[in-house]
Design a protein around this motif. Sequence first.
Motif, PDB file in Angstrom:
ATOM      1  N   UNK A   1      -4.641  23.022  22.863  1.00 30.58           N
ATOM      2  CA  UNK A   1      -5.467  24.349  23.084  1.00 30.58           C
ATOM      3  C   UNK A   1      -5.592  24.925  21.397  1.00 30.58           C
ATOM      4  N   UNK A   2      -4.383  25.229  20.963  1.00 32.35           N
ATOM      5  CA  UNK A   2      -4.319  25.845  19.484  1.00 32.35           C
ATOM      6  C   UNK A   2      -5.177  24.879  18.436  1.00 32.35           C
ATOM      7  N   UNK A   3      -5.068  23.520  18.652  1.00 30.45           N
ATOM      8  CA  UNK A   3      -5.938  22.851  17.763  1.00 30.45           C
ATOM      9  C   UNK A   3      -7.456  22.758  17.742  1.00 30.45           C
ATOM     10  N   UNK A   4      -7.677  22.960  19.295  1.00 32.36           N
ATOM     11  CA  UNK A   4      -9.010  23.054  19.569  1.00 32.36           C
ATOM     12  C   UNK A   4      -9.595  24.299  19.057  1.00 32.36           C
ATOM     13  N   UNK A   5      -8.801  25.437  19.216  1.00 34.90           N
ATOM     14  CA  UNK A   5      -9.337  26.544  18.649  1.00 34.90           C
ATOM     15  C   UNK A   5      -9.439  26.631  17.171  1.00 34.90           C
ATOM     16  N   UNK A   6      -8.439  26.108  16.517  1.00 36.79           N
ATOM     17  CA  UNK A   6      -8.535  26.150  15.149  1.00 36.79           C
ATOM     18  C   UNK A   6      -9.490  25.161  14.690  1.00 36.79           C
ATOM     19  N   UNK A   7      -9.998  24.301  15.413  1.00 35.64           N
ATOM     20  CA  UNK A   7     -11.101  23.425  15.215  1.00 35.64           C
ATOM     21  C   UNK A   7     -12.499  24.031  15.038  1.00 35.64           C
ATOM     22  N   UNK A   8     -12.695  25.306  15.996  1.00 32.66           N
ATOM     23  CA  UNK A   8     -13.713  25.956  16.141  1.00 32.66           C
ATOM     24  C   UNK A   8     -13.658  26.767  14.787  1.00 32.66           C
ATOM     25  N   UNK A   9     -12.560  27.233  14.686  1.00 31.38           N
ATOM     26  CA  UNK A   9     -12.553  28.140  13.326  1.00 31.38           C
ATOM     27  C   UNK A   9     -12.953  27.545  11.984  1.00 31.38           C
ATOM     28  N   UNK A  10     -12.307  26.340  11.760  1.00 32.67           N
ATOM     29  CA  UNK A  10     -12.464  25.704  10.508  1.00 32.67           C
ATOM     30  C   UNK A  10     -14.171  25.096  10.380  1.00 32.67           C
ATOM     31  N   UNK A  11     -14.912  25.399  11.641  1.00 32.80           N
ATOM     32  CA  UNK A  11     -16.113  24.784  11.515  1.00 32.80           C
ATOM     33  C   UNK A  11     -16.943  25.886  10.618  1.00 32.80           C
ATOM     34  N   UNK A  12     -16.210  27.020  10.413  1.00 31.68           N
ATOM     35  CA  UNK A  12     -16.967  28.203   9.628  1.00 31.68           C
ATOM     36  C   UNK A  12     -16.132  28.292   8.465  1.00 31.68           C
ATOM     37  N   UNK A  13     -15.579  27.372   7.959  1.00 34.84           N
ATOM     38  CA  UNK A  13     -14.773  27.432   6.579  1.00 34.84           C
ATOM     39  C   UNK A  13     -15.404  26.628   5.744  1.00 34.84           C
ATOM     40  N   UNK A  14     -15.232  26.722   4.378  1.00 30.88           N
ATOM     41  CA  UNK A  14     -15.916  25.938   3.230  1.00 30.88           C
ATOM     42  C   UNK A  14     -14.554  24.933   2.924  1.00 30.88           C
ATOM     43  N   UNK A  15     -14.319  24.005   3.630  1.00 28.21           N
ATOM     44  CA  UNK A  15     -13.170  23.176   3.724  1.00 28.21           C
ATOM     45  C   UNK A  15     -13.627  21.783   2.981  1.00 28.21           C
ATOM     46  N   UNK A  16     -12.977  21.646   1.805  1.00 26.68           N
ATOM     47  CA  UNK A  16     -13.144  20.388   1.017  1.00 26.68           C
ATOM     48  C   UNK A  16     -11.990  19.895   0.305  1.00 26.68           C
ATOM     49  N   UNK A  17     -12.104  19.071  -0.366  1.00 25.65           N
ATOM     50  CA  UNK A  17     -10.972  18.437  -1.265  1.00 25.65           C
ATOM     51  C   UNK A  17     -10.228  19.441  -2.179  1.00 25.65           C
ATOM     52  N   UNK A  18     -11.029  20.427  -2.333  1.00 24.57           N
ATOM     53  CA  UNK A  18     -10.325  21.420  -3.386  1.00 24.57           C
ATOM     54  C   UNK A  18      -9.595  22.506  -2.567  1.00 24.57           C
ATOM     55  N   UNK A  19     -10.236  23.030  -1.429  1.00 22.47           N
ATOM     56  CA  UNK A  19      -9.522  23.873  -0.687  1.00 22.47           C
ATOM     57  C   UNK A  19      -8.790  23.500   0.435  1.00 22.47           C
ATOM     58  N   UNK A  20      -8.739  22.163   0.693  1.00 21.09           N
ATOM     59  CA  UNK A  20      -7.656  21.697   1.726  1.00 21.09           C
ATOM     60  C   UNK A  20      -6.166  22.006   1.774  1.00 21.09           C
ATOM     61  N   UNK A  21      -5.867  21.950   0.409  1.00 22.69           N
ATOM     62  CA  UNK A  21      -4.309  22.298   0.303  1.00 22.69           C
ATOM     63  C   UNK A  21      -3.934  23.350   0.674  1.00 22.69           C
ATOM     64  N   UNK A  22      -4.805  24.444   0.273  1.00 22.32           N
ATOM     65  CA  UNK A  22      -4.434  25.804   0.870  1.00 22.32           C
ATOM     66  C   UNK A  22      -5.475  26.540   1.688  1.00 22.32           C
ATOM     67  N   UNK A  23      -5.633  25.806   2.800  1.00 20.53           N
ATOM     68  CA  UNK A  23      -6.752  25.933   3.632  1.00 20.53           C
ATOM     69  C   UNK A  23      -6.833  27.514   4.318  1.00 20.53           C
ATOM     70  N   UNK A  24      -5.760  28.293   4.186  1.00 17.68           N
ATOM     71  CA  UNK A  24      -5.833  29.211   4.976  1.00 17.68           C
ATOM     72  C   UNK A  24      -6.642  30.143   4.092  1.00 17.68           C
TER      73      UNK A  24
END
Lengths: 355, 279
Positions: A77-100
């Motif tokens: 449940x939590x991973x799925x909710x987080x999965x929806x959230x990260x779809x709205x983040x600019x997440x790439x190799x530079x931001x992944x380390x500190x993804x919050x």
Amino acid sequence: MPVEPKVKEPPERERSVDDAASARHNGKLTPSERNQRRAQAKVAGQVVQTAGAGRRDRLFPYALIAPASVMELLIHIIPMALGVYIAFLGLNQFTIGNWLQAPFVGLENFVTGLDPDGPIGSQFYAALLRTVVYTLISVGAAWALGMFAAVLLTSKVKGRGFLRTLFLTPYALPQYVGAIAWAFMFNQRDGVINRILVQDLGILDEGPFWLLGGNAFWVTVVVTVWQFWPFAFLMLLAALQNIPDDVYEAAALDGASLWKQFTTITLPMIRQANVVMLLILSLWIFNQFNIPYVLFGPASPPEATLISPLIYEQSFNYWNFGVGGAMSVLLLVALVIASAFYIKLVMPKGKALHD
Amino acid sequence: MIETRGFKILRAVGLTFLTAIVVLPLYVILVTSVKPLEDVRGVFSWLPSRITLQPYMDIWTTVPLAHYFVNSLIVVVTATIFSVVLAVLGAYALSRFPFKGARTFSMMVLSTQMFPGILFLLPLFLIFTQIQRTVGIQLNGSYLGLILTYMTFSLPFAIWMLSGFFASIPKDLEEAAMIDGTGRMGALIRVVLPVARPGIIAVSVYCFITAWGEVLFASVMTNADTRTLAIGLRAYASQTDVYWNQLMAASVVVSLPVLIGFMLVQRHLVTGLSAGAVK
């Protein structure tokens, strides 16, 4: 060891039941005393059930499901909710380390990942469509082979115990072992498939490349069918063995042909098993990752890229985690709709899982 | 089916064909695993020029296969045990008590079973990264992290199959035990579990087999120390020279435990799968 559910079930179950009962009682009560008590309990019905019950008993089922629920929450449940959230983040190799701290980019990932005219989005829809086609063909073929084998091995043929076990081996083999073997077999110059086609049978002049281009799609289908048809066989064999012989005998007396018997007796009588089996098989195959990953490595040929490997490729090869997330969300929506149908079929009449 | 002449001919042809498609890859694996290296270069030969068991000895030194084996065992066994224990409790509740929320719980179980691992891979990877940053527990690349991710597929399946098994056990048994003075939990442990033992073993073996063949999570969540067989086997092929004979020998070795387990419980597996699916 042959599969013999028909003869096996009643005696074995009864025996183990008795064993359990005698081990449990240790001579505390004689059988007749026990039966008497049981009869009293039956009469008393509700009273016995609720006597000594109260809060503790009402909470008991919740205590039982609590550990599994907590786990479901943590891993699903939590991973799925987080999965929806990260779809709205600019997440790439530079931001992944500190993804919050990753920037919120709104619908940008959806535009990149799901725009049918964009370079990545067009891949997504092509892969989704390809996965549907791949699922339909593979499930259809696996069902046909499984059904055929189950019908043949329900009859009293010599060596059927051995054949039943043999037919199950592709399913028991680790998936990556099967896929490695097929990757070896489909080698362009040296593989056994080209050896058969070119040298042994002389059908082709030159062995084609199987693991590249459009052929790669068909290789995926072949390996998938090979690994999954035994599952169809396993389930259908169990279902077929519940059909009594005299139904067929009566039909044969009336002059019904084999095909007629198959379509008017066999298929209707195993309908439920068929429906459930086809659904499970479809899901496993639709979600398939292992087979293409072992056959082609982390990037499948473009003509054979399925949906799970595509999301993997976007996320872990190109580090477009946000785009991978957006694709996941759309896949999730598709699967939620599919699962609503599935649940409706498997759990009718508003009941819980089993009654 | 009534065995007419036509049916017998169809059966002979059909069984030969099915046997051939099952056996061909198995034969290729076995025969390649006993070939000397010079035989696996060039076009496939049906028979080895000489039979050698050398590949079976070399597999342990070319790649740290024993290490991968142990890694796979640790991860798969632990994930299986945790899943089955939690599933026994949950499935028992589902099969016995009409409690509020039962439907929600079973819908959650059924639906999460449908979702592909890829949906959980990235979020779990990020959660693990964050836990490592803030608490200092390493989950990415650790056994614990991999075990948790393996439970994403083994837990729902185990709950689903076990509730089928439990539903087929008569309720009278526990009622009798409870009249004799055993509590609910005592009835589960002393009456239901022994009766359901074949089913529980079948489910465990099933979870074991699935996890043993898992590639997706292993490809992202392991490092050199915790690499499982599924990923470790790739090392035979990523050398400049592909040691196909060793790769096939290793395939035989890693397949044997699951094949044996499968053969031992396949009767119960059939009952379990169809009970879980149909009832």
